[in-house]
Design an enzyme around this catalytic site. Structure first.
Site, mmCIF file in Angstrom:
data_model
loop_
_atom_site.group_PDB
_atom_site.id
_atom_site.type_symbol
_atom_site.label_atom_id
_atom_site.label_comp_id
_atom_site.label_asym_id
_atom_site.label_seq_id
_atom_site.Cartn_x
_atom_site.Cartn_y
_atom_site.Cartn_z
ATOM 1 C CG ASN A 1 35.791 26.076 -5.768
ATOM 2 O OD1 ASN A 1 35.135 26.657 -6.638
ATOM 3 N ND2 ASN A 1 35.294 25.094 -5.038
ATOM 4 N NE ARG B 1 -2.037 -2.349 3.193
ATOM 5 C CZ ARG B 1 -2.454 -2.811 4.369
ATOM 6 N NH1 ARG B 1 -3.598 -2.392 4.875
ATOM 7 N NH2 ARG B 1 -1.712 -3.684 5.051
ATOM 8 N N GLY C 1 2.520 -14.170 5.594
ATOM 9 C CA GLY C 1 1.681 -13.877 6.750
ATOM 10 C C GLY C 1 2.470 -13.651 8.028
ATOM 11 C CB ALA D 1 29.739 43.455 -1.227
HETATM 12 C C1 UD1 Z 1 -1.736 -6.594 11.051
HETATM 13 C C2 UD1 Z 1 -2.693 -7.493 11.830
HETATM 14 C C3 UD1 Z 1 -3.954 -6.711 12.128
HETATM 15 C C4 UD1 Z 1 -3.589 -5.459 12.938
HETATM 16 C C5 UD1 Z 1 -2.530 -4.627 12.203
HETATM 17 C C6 UD1 Z 1 -2.029 -3.527 13.121
HETATM 18 C C7 UD1 Z 1 -2.344 -9.806 11.071
HETATM 19 C C8 UD1 Z 1 -2.854 -10.910 10.243
HETATM 20 N N1 UD1 Z 1 -3.022 -8.663 11.036
HETATM 21 O O1 UD1 Z 1 -2.376 -6.247 9.835
HETATM 22 O O2 UD1 Z 1 -4.835 -7.493 12.892
HETATM 23 O O3 UD1 Z 1 -4.745 -4.679 13.148
HETATM 24 O O4 UD1 Z 1 -1.408 -5.445 11.843
HETATM 25 O O5 UD1 Z 1 -1.125 -2.660 12.494
HETATM 26 O O6 UD1 Z 1 -1.350 -9.977 11.745
HETATM 27 N N2 UD1 Z 1 4.983 -9.000 7.976
HETATM 28 C C9 UD1 Z 1 5.928 -9.999 7.926
HETATM 29 N N3 UD1 Z 1 5.706 -11.077 7.137
HETATM 30 C C10 UD1 Z 1 4.568 -11.215 6.401
HETATM 31 C C11 UD1 Z 1 3.588 -10.196 6.479
HETATM 32 C C12 UD1 Z 1 3.816 -9.109 7.288
HETATM 33 O O7 UD1 Z 1 6.979 -9.896 8.555
HETATM 34 O O8 UD1 Z 1 4.447 -12.221 5.700
HETATM 35 C C13 UD1 Z 1 5.258 -7.821 8.811
HETATM 36 C C14 UD1 Z 1 5.188 -6.520 8.021
HETATM 37 O O9 UD1 Z 1 6.464 -6.158 7.521
HETATM 38 C C15 UD1 Z 1 4.694 -5.530 9.059
HETATM 39 C C16 UD1 Z 1 3.891 -6.387 10.024
HETATM 40 O O10 UD1 Z 1 4.263 -7.725 9.786
HETATM 41 O O11 UD1 Z 1 5.768 -4.928 9.750
HETATM 42 C C17 UD1 Z 1 2.384 -6.225 9.819
HETATM 43 O O12 UD1 Z 1 2.087 -6.574 8.474
HETATM 44 P P1 UD1 Z 1 0.976 -5.806 7.649
HETATM 45 O O13 UD1 Z 1 0.914 -6.412 6.304
HETATM 46 O O14 UD1 Z 1 1.166 -4.357 7.742
HETATM 47 O O15 UD1 Z 1 -0.316 -6.260 8.456
HETATM 48 P P2 UD1 Z 1 -1.651 -5.455 8.606
HETATM 49 O O16 UD1 Z 1 -2.503 -5.692 7.411
HETATM 50 O O17 UD1 Z 1 -1.374 -4.063 9.005
HETATM 51 MG MG MG Z 2 0.343 -2.887 9.014
#
Ligand code: UD1
Ligand code: MG
Length: 480
Positions: free
Chosen positions: A392, A18, A83, A386
Site C-alpha cells: 500500500n 511523590r 494546602g 497464504a
Molecule cells: C490529605 C490530608 C490527610 C489525609 C489524606 C487522605 C490534608 C492537610 N491532609 O493528605 O489528612 O489523610 O489527604 O488521602 O488535607 N491539593 C490541592 N491544593 C493543594 C494541595 C493539595 O488542591 O495546595 C489537592 C491534591 O491535588 C489532592 C488533594 O488535595 O488531590 C490531597 O492532597 P495531597 O497532597 O495528596 O494530601 P495528602 O498528603 O494525601
Molecule cells: Mg493524597
C-alpha cells in the site's frame, strides 16, 4: 434530581511530588480514565447544585481534562498559598455567597469512593445537624495519612498530619480519608482563621476540624468499613494497589452479570468496557477503552483489545487489536494484529501472523495465514492465499487495494496498490499484481517454470541433495 443544598469541591491543584512524574498526579490513568475522572463521575452521580474543581499544578492540562470529563464544573485557580485548606477556601469563594447548604469535599487522588457511600454519609450528616462529618478508616499501614486524634470517650479532637505528628500520634491507625461534609457557613468562617504554621508550611483543611472542636462542636465521623474506598494515590505503588482493587471489583461485577472470567488476576477490564452475557474471557486478557463484546464470544488467552467491538459468538485468540470491528461468528488469531480501521464481516476469518490496518474484510472472507492487508477492501466470500500482501505504500503515499467478492488469490500474491481485482477473479501463486484484474480472470505474472535437469549434480556434487537425488533416480545412476 439536583440537590439544591449540596455543593461539591474536588481538590486537584496539588503537585503530586511523590509520583515523580511529568504527568499531573490526578491525570494518571486508572482503568482507562484519569484518577480525577473517577472522582468527577462519582460527584456527578450526586447531582449537586454546584461542582467546583480546584486546579493549579499543570493548570492547563488538568483544566482541559475537567472540561472534557465534567463540562458543567466550575474551575477555580488556587493562588500561591499552598494546602488543601487554601484550595477549599478559594473553591468556596466561587460558590454564591448566599449558599448555606452542605459542602462535600473530595480529593482528586482518592478514586474508589462510590456515590452510594457518599449519599449515606450526607444523609447522616444532615440528620446529626453538626457543622462537619469526616470520613476515616482504619488501615494496617497509616504512613502518609493524617491521623484522627480522639479523646478518652472517643470524640474526635483534631486531625494531625504525618509530618506534624508525635511518635504516639503516628502509631494511630485510624486515618483521615480526605473527604468531608461541612456546613458552608461554618466552613467559610473557620477557613479564614487557618494558618500555615506547620511542618509543610501549608494551610491544612484538616485544621478546620480542630477549630470546630475548639468551639465546642461535636465532630461527626463515619468510619468507612471498606478500607479500599478511601485509599489515596500518592505514589506509583499505591496507584498499582488501587488499580488492582478496582479491577478485582470490576471483574467480579462482570462475573455476577454472566461473564465467565477464568483468571481474574490476569484479566484487566477498563471502566468503559461492556460485555454481554455468556462471553468467556481467557487468561492474560486486557480489555481497554470502549471495547464492547457481544453475547457468546470467546476472547483470549493473551489478548489485548483497545476500543474494539467483538460480535456475537466470535472467537479472538492471542490477538492485539485497536479500533477494530470483528463481526458475528468471526474468528481471529492466534498471533494476529488488527490495527485501526479494521472491520471483519460476519463469519470472516483473520488467522495466524496476519496484520491488518484500515481494511474492510467482507462476510465469510478469509485471510488465514501470514498476510498484510492495509488500506484495502475485500468483498464477501473471498480467500486470500497464504502470504498475500497489499503493497500500500510507495515510499511517498498510501494507496488502496480493492478486491471484489468470491476472489481467490494464490499463495504469496502481492497486490501493488492502487489496484482493483474484479469479482470472481483468481491470481496465481506468487503473482505480483500491478494492473487491475477483470472479473473472472486468472492473473499470472511469473515466467513459465523451467526445470534444469541434473543441475544439482552439476553444481553441488557430493552434497546431501545430490546424494538424495541420486538415490531417487535408482541404483544405475547412483553408481555413476
Ligand atoms: C490529605 C490530608 C490527610 C489525609 C489524606 C487522605 C490534608 C492537610 N491532609 O493528605 O489528612 O489523610 O489527604 O488521602 O488535607 N491539593 C490541592 N491544593 C493543594 C494541595 C493539595 O488542591 O495546595 C489537592 C491534591 O491535588 C489532592 C488533594 O488535595 O488531590 C490531597 O492532597 P495531597 O497532597 O495528596 O494530601 P495528602 O498528603 O494525601
Ligand atoms: Mg493524597
Amino acid at each position: 434530581m439536583t440537590d439544591s443544598s449540596l455543593a461539591i469541591v474536588v481538590l486537584a491543584a496539588g503537585q503530586g511530588t511523590r509520583m515523580r512524574s511529568a504527568t499531573p498526579k490526578v491525570l494518571h490513568p486508572l482503568a482507562g480514565i484519569p484518577l480525577l475522572g473517577h472522582v468527577l463521575a462519582t460527584a456527578q452521580a450526586l447531582d449537586a447544585a454546584h461542582l467546583v474543581v480546584v486546579v493549579r499544578h499543570e493548570r492547563e492540562k488538568v483544566a482541559a481534562a475537567v472540561v472534557e470529563l465534567a463540562p458543567e464544573a466550575v474551575i477555580v485557580d488556587q493562588d500561591e498559598i499552598p494546602g488543601t485548606g487554601r484550595a477549599v477556601e478559594q473553591a468556596v469563594a466561587a460558590i454564591p455567597a448566599g449558599f448555606a447548604g452542605d459542602v462535600l469535599v473530595l480529593s482528586g487522588d482518592v478514586p474508589l469512593m462510590d456515590a452510594d457511600t457518599l449519599a449515606a454519609v450526607l444523609a447522616d450528616h444532615r440528620r446529626a445537624g453538626g457543622p462537619v462529618t469526616l470520613f476515616s478508616t482504619v488501615v494496617d499501614d497509616p504512613t502518609g495519612y493524617g491521623r484522627i486524634v480522639r479523646d478518652a470517650d472517643g470524640s474526635v479532637l483534631r486531625i494531625v498530619e504525618q509530618k506534624d505528628a508525635s511518635e504516639a500520634e503516628r502509631a494511630i491507625t485510624e486515618v483521615n480519608a480526605g473527604m468531608y461534609v461541612f456546613g458552608a457557613t461554618a466552613l467559610r468562617e473557620k477557613l479564614a482563621g487557618v494558618t500555615t504554621a506547620n511542618a509543610q508550611g501549608e494551610k491544612y483543611l484538616t485544621d478546620v476540624i480542630g477549630a470546630l472542636h475548639g468551639d465546642g462542636h461535636a465532630i461527626g465521623g463515619i468510619v468507612v468499613a471498606d478500607e479500599w474506598k478511601v485509599w489515596g494515590v500518592n505514589d506509583r505503588a499505591q496507584l498499582a494497589q488501587v488499580g488492582a482493587q478496582l479491577n478485582a471489583l470490576t471483574v467480579r461485577g462482570w462475573q455476577l452479570a454472566g461473564v465467565t472470567i477464568v483468571d481474574p488476576a490476569t484479566t484487566w477490564i477498563d471502566r468503559a468496557v461492556t460485555i454481554e452475557r455468556d462471553v468467556t474471557i481467557l487468561p492474560n486478557t486486557q480489555l481497554h477503552g470502549a471495547t464492547a463484546i457481544a453475547e457468546g464470544a470467546t476472547v483470549g488467552p493473551d489478548t489485548t483489545l483497545v476500543d474494539t467491538e467483538v460480535g456475537r459468538n466470535a472467537t479472538v485468540r492471542r490477538t492485539d487489536a485497536t479500533l477494530a470491528v470483528i463481526g458475528d461468528e468471526a474468528s481471529v488469531g492466534p498471533f494476529t494484529f488488527l490495527r485501526a480501521g479494521t472491520a471483519i464481516g460476519t463469519d470472516g476469518k483473520v488467522g495466524a501472523f496476519v496484520e491488518t490496518k484500515n481494511a474492510q474484510i467482507g462476510d465469510r472472507t478469509k485471510v488465514p495465514h501470514l498476510s498484510y492487508i492495509g488500506d484495502a477492501e475485500i468483498g464477501e466470500d473471498s480467500n486470500i492465499g497464504a502470504g498475500g500482501i497489499t503493497a500500500n505504500y510507495n515510499g511517498v503515499e498510501k494507496s488502496r487495494t480493492i478486491i471484489g467478492k468470491a476472489v481467490k488469490s494464490g499463495a504469496h500474491t502481492v497486490f501493488v496498490a492502487p489496484v482493483r481485482i474484479g469479482d470472481g477473479a483468481y491470481t496465481g501463486a506468487g503473482a505480483l499484481i500491478r494492473r487491475d484484474v477483470p472479473a473472472g480472470a486468472l492473473a499470472l505474472d511469473v515466467a513459465p517454470q523451467r526445470n534444469l535437469e541434473g543441475w544439482v549434480h552439476a553444481h553441488r556434487p557430493g552434497s546431501a541433495s545430490d546424494l538424495a537425488a541420486q538415490q531417487a533416480a535408482g541404483p544405475a545412476e547412483a553408481q555413476d
